[in-house]
Design a protein around this motif. Structure first.
Motif: not given
Length: 141
Positions: A65, A73, A69
Motif C-alpha cells: 500500500r 502521489n 501510495k
C-alpha cells in the motif's frame, strides 16, 4: 567448494550485478527499485489490486500500500473503483506512469541484450528451462 556451491555462488553474484544495474537505472528515473517493480507488475497485470501486488511480491499489505501510495502521489499510478468489489481499488496508469514504464522497458531490453550476447535461441531456451527447474527446487524446500 563443490560444483553445486560454485554454481550457487555464481548465481548469487549474477543476481547482485543485475540488481545493482537495475537499481542504478531506477535511481536515474527517480524511482526506488520497489517502485520500479510495482510499475512493472501493474503493467504486466492490468486491472490488478494492491492485494494482487502484495501477493506477487510476497510483502505485507502495508508495504504494498505504501509503495502504491507513493506512486499515486507522484502521479504515476491512479486508483480506480473496482466494479466487482467496492472495498478494493484497481490500480491504473497515468500518462506519466506509462512514460516511466517505457523507460523501464528500454532498460530491460538493453540489459537483456547485454546478458545474452552470443547466445543462440536454443541456448536461451535451455537456460530458461534450467532456471525454471532451479526455481521449482527452491519452492519445494
Amino acid at each position: 567448494m563443490n560444483g553445486d556451491q560454485m554454481i550457487s555462488r555464481k548465481l548469487v553474484i549474477l543476481g547482485r550485478r543485475i540488481r545493482h544495474k537495475r537499481n542504478l537505472f531506477a535511481g536515474q528515473l527517480e524511482l526506488t527499485s520497489e517502485q520500479a517493480d510495482a510499475l512493472r507488475f501493474f503493467e504486466d497485470f492490468p486491472q490488478s489490486t494492491i492485494t494482487d501486488f502484495k501477493d506477487h511480491q510476497q510483502v505485507t499489505h502495508q508495504t504494498a500500500r505504501m509503495i502504491v501510495k507513493r506512486l499515486v502521489n507522484r502521479q504515476l499510478l491512479r486508483l480506480d473503483p473496482n466494479p466487482n468489489d467496492g472495498r478494493a481499488k484497481l490500480v491504473g496508469f497515468t500518462t506519466a506512469g506509462v512514460a516511466k514504464c517505457r523507460q523501464l522497458d528500454a532498460h530491460i531490453e538493453d540489459t537483456s541484450q547485454a546478458l545474452f550476447t552470443d547466445f543462440t535461441p536454443t541456448e536461451q531456451q535451455e537456460l530458461l528451462a534450467m532456471l525454471d527447474r532451479i526455481s521449482q527446487n527452491l519452492e519445494r524446500n
